[in-house]
Design a protein around this motif. Structure first.
Motif, PDB file in Angstrom:
ATOM      1  N   GLN A  86       0.808  -1.223   0.000  1.00 49.80           N
ATOM      2  CA  GLN A  86       0.000   0.000   0.000  1.00 49.80           C
ATOM      3  C   GLN A  86       0.842   1.275   0.000  1.00 49.80           C
ATOM      4  O   GLN A  86       0.395   2.326  -0.444  1.00 49.80           O
ATOM      5  N   GLN A  87       2.059   1.212   0.501  1.00 48.87           N
ATOM      6  CA  GLN A  87       2.845   2.435   0.645  1.00 48.87           C
ATOM      7  C   GLN A  87       3.550   2.857  -0.642  1.00 48.87           C
ATOM      8  O   GLN A  87       3.752   4.038  -0.887  1.00 48.87           O
ATOM      9  N   ASN A  88       3.928   1.882  -1.470  1.00 54.07           N
ATOM     10  CA  ASN A  88       4.821   2.197  -2.579  1.00 54.07           C
ATOM     11  C   ASN A  88       4.186   2.099  -3.963  1.00 54.07           C
ATOM     12  O   ASN A  88       4.833   2.372  -4.960  1.00 54.07           O
ATOM     13  N   ASN A  89       2.928   1.679  -4.033  1.00 53.31           N
ATOM     14  CA  ASN A  89       2.359   1.371  -5.338  1.00 53.31           C
ATOM     15  C   ASN A  89       1.491   2.480  -5.913  1.00 53.31           C
ATOM     16  O   ASN A  89       0.900   2.296  -6.958  1.00 53.31           O
ATOM     17  N   ARG A  90       1.349   3.615  -5.230  1.00 54.41           N
ATOM     18  CA  ARG A  90       0.466   4.668  -5.710  1.00 54.41           C
ATOM     19  C   ARG A  90       1.256   5.968  -5.875  1.00 54.41           C
ATOM     20  O   ARG A  90       2.120   6.299  -5.083  1.00 54.41           O
ATOM     21  N   ASP A  91       0.923   6.679  -6.907  1.00 51.57           N
ATOM     22  CA  ASP A  91       1.549   7.974  -7.156  1.00 51.57           C
ATOM     23  C   ASP A  91       0.520   8.814  -7.895  1.00 51.57           C
ATOM     24  O   ASP A  91       0.311   8.642  -9.089  1.00 51.57           O
ATOM     25  N   ASN A 189      -6.014   8.044 -11.302  1.00 53.42           N
ATOM     26  CA  ASN A 189      -5.124   7.842 -10.159  1.00 53.42           C
ATOM     27  C   ASN A 189      -5.444   6.560  -9.408  1.00 53.42           C
ATOM     28  O   ASN A 189      -4.593   6.026  -8.696  1.00 53.42           O
ATOM     29  N   ARG A 190      -6.670   6.078  -9.561  1.00 51.74           N
ATOM     30  CA  ARG A 190      -7.136   4.936  -8.769  1.00 51.74           C
ATOM     31  C   ARG A 190      -7.042   3.610  -9.534  1.00 51.74           C
ATOM     32  O   ARG A 190      -6.884   2.561  -8.944  1.00 51.74           O
ATOM     33  N   ILE A 191      -7.103   3.653 -10.865  1.00 49.17           N
ATOM     34  CA  ILE A 191      -7.222   2.430 -11.650  1.00 49.17           C
ATOM     35  C   ILE A 191      -5.976   1.562 -11.507  1.00 49.17           C
ATOM     36  O   ILE A 191      -4.840   2.053 -11.465  1.00 49.17           O
ATOM     37  N   TYR A 192      -6.188   0.245 -11.423  1.00 54.20           N
ATOM     38  CA  TYR A 192      -5.071  -0.688 -11.328  1.00 54.20           C
ATOM     39  C   TYR A 192      -4.432  -0.876 -12.698  1.00 54.20           C
ATOM     40  O   TYR A 192      -5.115  -1.091 -13.697  1.00 54.20           O
ATOM     41  N   VAL A 197       0.950  -1.844  -9.452  1.00 54.02           N
ATOM     42  CA  VAL A 197       0.916  -0.380  -9.376  1.00 54.02           C
ATOM     43  C   VAL A 197      -0.484   0.135  -9.696  1.00 54.02           C
ATOM     44  O   VAL A 197      -1.246  -0.488 -10.441  1.00 54.02           O
ATOM     45  N   TYR A 198      -0.799   1.309  -9.125  1.00 55.93           N
ATOM     46  CA  TYR A 198      -2.084   1.961  -9.331  1.00 55.93           C
ATOM     47  C   TYR A 198      -1.852   3.349  -9.904  1.00 55.93           C
ATOM     48  O   TYR A 198      -0.950   4.067  -9.480  1.00 55.93           O
ATOM     49  N   MET A 226      -4.840  -0.808 -20.951  1.00 58.81           N
ATOM     50  CA  MET A 226      -4.559  -1.753 -19.885  1.00 58.81           C
ATOM     51  C   MET A 226      -5.674  -1.967 -18.861  1.00 58.81           C
ATOM     52  O   MET A 226      -5.814  -3.078 -18.339  1.00 58.81           O
ATOM     53  N   PRO A 227      -6.508  -0.974 -18.506  1.00 59.73           N
ATOM     54  CA  PRO A 227      -7.481  -1.185 -17.427  1.00 59.73           C
ATOM     55  C   PRO A 227      -8.411  -2.369 -17.636  1.00 59.73           C
ATOM     56  O   PRO A 227      -8.845  -2.985 -16.653  1.00 59.73           O
ATOM     57  N   LYS A 228      -8.727  -2.725 -18.856  1.00 55.32           N
ATOM     58  CA  LYS A 228      -9.638  -3.846 -19.097  1.00 55.32           C
ATOM     59  C   LYS A 228      -9.080  -5.153 -18.543  1.00 55.32           C
ATOM     60  O   LYS A 228      -9.828  -5.976 -17.991  1.00 55.32           O
ATOM     61  N   ALA A 229      -7.774  -5.380 -18.673  1.00 57.70           N
ATOM     62  CA  ALA A 229      -7.130  -6.603 -18.182  1.00 57.70           C
ATOM     63  C   ALA A 229      -5.655  -6.305 -17.968  1.00 57.70           C
ATOM     64  O   ALA A 229      -4.815  -6.631 -18.806  1.00 57.70           O
ATOM     65  N   PRO A 230      -5.294  -5.638 -16.863  1.00 56.71           N
ATOM     66  CA  PRO A 230      -3.913  -5.175 -16.681  1.00 56.71           C
ATOM     67  C   PRO A 230      -2.870  -6.279 -16.644  1.00 56.71           C
ATOM     68  O   PRO A 230      -1.752  -6.076 -17.109  1.00 56.71           O
TER      69      PRO A 230
END
Length: 839
Positions: A86-91, A189-192, A197-198, A226-230
């Motif tokens: 959770q700490q490193n995967n969002r920017d 910003n939220r999509i996987y 990474v998000y 990518m969002p359809k099937a990352p």
């Protein structure tokens, strides 16, 4: 007066009440109040939806950034990884940081009416419903970007939040509270975006090592797809699929007038190359195995997204054997186990270990630097070379019951149609055991020709392989395939030999539980499917043990019983004169586990080829399996049935001798003659080759006498001939006769007027002037009558040769437009397009 009949209209009018007719006024008011009530109910429902959405937003707003990571456990129930850091995967990025063209690409792909609807796109829902009804299944969704955001924001809430009505209420509430710019920014910003990474900002850094504002069109289209099937469409894991998906996005942008055709074509053509300094954000151990588990979980639970899987709080129990996995990763991290490269492009490798009794995958190596690159080579298709011989030639031959390891196989140089495989050992006949042990090429092709292509392919298909139409030729005996096979496929196929002929389903997941510890998936266990007779598997194990004990796979030997097969494919690069190789394999098994090892470059070119052969893969097998199986009982293989003494192959007809060819200028023809072969009913076939032709072609068939004529000749040409005898009673042929050459003069011959010549005195001789006859050794050997699925091949057909070294068994990638190398020991390049086609 006649009385009314019972039941007549007159009688019914007298007995029933007169029906009152409604006035138009009443109809109007009835319809009016119905519409009003419907409108009021709609308004109330809409308000309830809004209020419900508002309530959910206010109560759960903090859940936008909160997720409970799913946990992966090994075979002993020990935690080995969490799917989200959770700490490193969002920017997160501000709206001003996100390129306009990236937003356009996402909207064009995910929600074309994003700027027109208010959270729910009724038009899109209606269109999706129509398509679903037509297809009788859910083929298209009607979710908007806002609805997707609503769903993702409350992923950790109660499962009822995913109901469409509630999802719609949240979407409407979001639209009422936020602007379109805020919604699209939050979504991006939220999509996987795969690989843990998000958000597009973190994804741009991971996949391209760029800031958002520096992205090019093709990179933005890649992210938008990518969002359809990352997991499926990210360029690190699947560069080819990612490129295809990028093309779809670019086409949508072009169709909507967002880019020009030239921009579309240029962006479609770019090939992805991973940045050198890429850093994997997932710090878990065993990344290749973990990624495989994620892929398998999405297959067994198709109703959830990867995002839902990763932060849905699931407990995933796997088959991972940490001792085996550590052994794999230690040896793959040791550079001395691989050839050195001329630059920083390393020789790569992959390995899969599975328990062949139940299909449980013990360990996976996706590459030497899998953590950095992310391409799981255990699932990438390569040419298998001679490792495919047991699967398509020898296995089905044993299964037929007509052959055993002691059966003697033909091993002489010959052509099958226009396909002329060769190897360094081709000469005298050999037993099937010796052919497998030394990885002979000619016996493998001869064997497949004898049993028939369809028989060999059906056997391979039962072991899990698929063939393209262009694969239907004898080159598959030596591993020449259009797409190739994966290490996982090879391990699964060989596991059936190891498991007494029973194939089991390879799997990495035992059970998946939700937060409430309720099982949402359980592997039901693989009862196995018998794909061959037990005797076939035992015979094959006997021969594959000989490969390790004294054949091409000696480097795979270890302190326990081992059976296996090597495989090598030549580079197949057009115009590159080298004996170097493209792929090397070893696929083998102990009494408990089966493993497949592949080594080679990701991209083969003249600078990136393997100098050594399959011994390096065999050595890797031995090193890894020795460590992985430390502490396990050695066990033993099932005893193979006793085999009879070798059966000699049928005796050939004696070679035709006395073959001559004379040019008769007066009659403009070539006169051919030969001595009769012994036997009754013998016929002959004549082969001819013009000087400039590449190979001999059949000229005359079924000649019953010992003479023939060739009147189809031209001045100034040179012709070569040979003859083959055929006995229809035994269906056998002779070796070719000696080849004779005839030269036809260039200019027309002028014949002078014939004048009477003086009568020769006794003792004088007059010799006619006849062009000389040149006798040469035979060019090629004849062909045995082919087995099922082949055309009758003409002897003496040429093929291009490509030398090899060591035990190289050669085949290469036909998709690369190159020749396919063949078999260990000789390395002759072959063209898969020259194989004998199946009718």
């Amino acid at each position: 007066m006649v009385a009314d009949k019972p039941g007549s209209r007159s009688n019914s009018r007298n007995t029933g009440k007169k029906k009152k007719k409604r006035s138009p006024r009443k109809w109007f008011f009835g319809l009016f109040f119905t519409v009003v009530i419907a409108i009021i109910c709609g308004i109330i429902g809409y308000l309830l939806i809004i209020l419900n959405g508002e309530r959910i937003l206010s109560e759960n707003a903090e859940k936008f950034v909160i997720g409970e990571p799913s946990v992966i456990y090994d075979a002993n129930g020990v935690e080995v990884a969490q799917l989200v850091d959770q700490q490193n995967n969002r920017d997160s990025a501000d709206y001003s940081e996100i390129p306009k063209q990236l937003i356009e690409a996402v909207v064009a792909t995910e929600d074309q009416r994003f700027y027109e609807h208010s959270g729910i796109d009724l038009w899109a829902i209606g269109r999706a419903l129509v398509k679903d009804v037509i297809a009788r299944s859910a083929v298209e969704g009607g979710s908007t970007i806002t609805q997707q955001l609503a769903k993702n924001m409350f992923l950790t809430s109660d499962k009822t939040f995913f109901r469409k009505a509630t999802e719609a209420s949240i979407a409407v509430a979001l639209e009422n509270k936020m602007s379109k710019e805020e919604i699209i920014t939050m979504y991006l910003n939220r999509i996987y975006m795969g690989k843990g990474v998000y958000g597009v900002k973190a994804a741009a850094k991971l996949y391209f090592d760029k800031d958002l504002q520096d992205l090019e069109l093709w990179e933005m289209a890649t992210l938008a797809g990518m969002p359809k099937a990352p997991s499926r469409y990210n360029p690190l894991s699947n560069p080819e699929l990612s490129k295809e998906r990028r093309g779809v996005v670019l086409q949508l942008m072009y169709d909507q007038g967002l880019i020009t055709q030239s921009e579309m074509e240029e962006a479609k053509a770019v090939d992805y190359v991973a940045p050198d300094n890429i850093e994997e954000t997932d710090n878990n151990a065993y990344p290749a195995f973990i990624d495989y588990v994620v892929d398998e979980a999405l297959k067994v639970m198709p109703d959830i997204t990867e995002d839902e899987l990763r932060i849905g709080g699931y407990s995933i129990y796997t088959t991972l054997n940490q001792q085996a996995q550590k052994a794999v990763e230690e040896e793959f991290a040791d550079d001395s186990n691989f050839e050195s490269s001329v630059d920083d492009q390393k020789v790569q490798g992959a390995m899969v270990i599975m328990d062949h009794s139940d299909g449980a995958i013990q360990a996976i190596a996706g590459g030497r630097d899998y953590v950095r690159k992310g391409l799981n080579r255990a699932q990438v298709q390569r040419q298998p070379g001679s490792a495919f011989k047991p699967i398509v030639s020898y296995g089905p031959a044993l299964e037929s019951g007509d052959y055993t390891p002691s059966t003697v196989l033909e091993n002489d140089q010959r052509c099958f149609g226009s396909y002329c495989p060769k190897d360094a050992h081709g000469a005298t006949p050999v037993t099937m055991l010796k052919a497998v042990e030394e990885s002979r090429n000619l016996p493998a092709v001869w064997m497949l020709n004898q049993i028939g292509l369809s028989t060999g392919m059906k056997f391979a298909e039962k072991l899990g392989f698929e063939f393209e139409d262009q694969d239907k030729n004898l080159t598959i005996a030596l591993g020449g395939m259009t797409k190739g096979v994966t290490p996982l496929q090879m391990a699964t196929a060989y596991s059936a030999f190891a498991n007494d002929g029973v194939s089991v389903e390879a799997h990495a997941i035992v059970k998946i539980e939700n937060r409430a510890k309720n099982a949402v998936y359980k592997f039901k266990g693989s009862k196995g499917e018998r794909v061959m007779k037990e005797s076939t598997a035992s015979y094959m194990t006997e021969m594959l043990q000989a490969v390790v004990q004294s054949g091409t796979g000696k480097k795979a030997a270890m302190n326990r019983p081992v059976a296996g097969k090597t495989g090598t494919t030549q580079h197949g690069l057009q115009g590159f004169d080298s004996s170097a190789n493209r792929d090397v394999w070893f696929v083998g098994y102990t009494p408990q586990w089966t493993a497949a090892v592949w080594m080679g470059y990701d991209k083969t070119d003249e600078q990136h080829v393997l100098k050594n052969s399959s011994g390096q893969a065999a050595a890797m097998f031995s090193k890894v399996m020795t460590k992985a199986m430390e502490g396990m009982e050695k066990g033993s293989f099932s005893q193979a049935p006793s085999t009879p003494e070798p059966t000699p192959t049928p005796t050939k007809l004696a070679e035709v001798n006395g073959f001559t060819a004379n040019f008769l200028p007066e009659e403009m023809k070539v006169q051919l003659s030969w001595n009769a072969a012994p036997g009754e009913g013998i016929t002959y076939q004549i082969f001819r080759k013009e000087a400039e032709a590449a190979s001999f072609e059949p000229f005359l068939d079924s000649v019953s006498g010992t003479t023939a004529e060739d009147i189809n000749i031209s001045l100034g040409m040179t012709y070569q001939y040979y003859v083959v005898a055929y006995d229809p009673a035994t269906n056998s042929t002779s070796d070719p006769s000696a080849t004779v050459t005839v030269e036809i003069p260039e200019a027309e011959l002028e014949f002078p007027e014939v004048t009477p010549e003086p009568t020769p005195t006794p003792g004088d001789t007059v010799e006619p002037e006849i062009p000389p006859v040149v006798t040469e050794p035979p060019v090629e050997t004849p062909v045995e009558t082919p087995g099922e699925g082949t055309e009758t091949p003409p002897p003496g057909t040429d093929s291009e040769e490509q030398p090899d070294q060591g035990d190289a068994d050669n085949g290469s990638d036909p998709a690369a437009g190159s020749e396919i190398g063949v078999g260990e020991g000789d390395g002759i390049g072959i063209d898969t397009n020259q194989g004998v086609a199946v009718p």
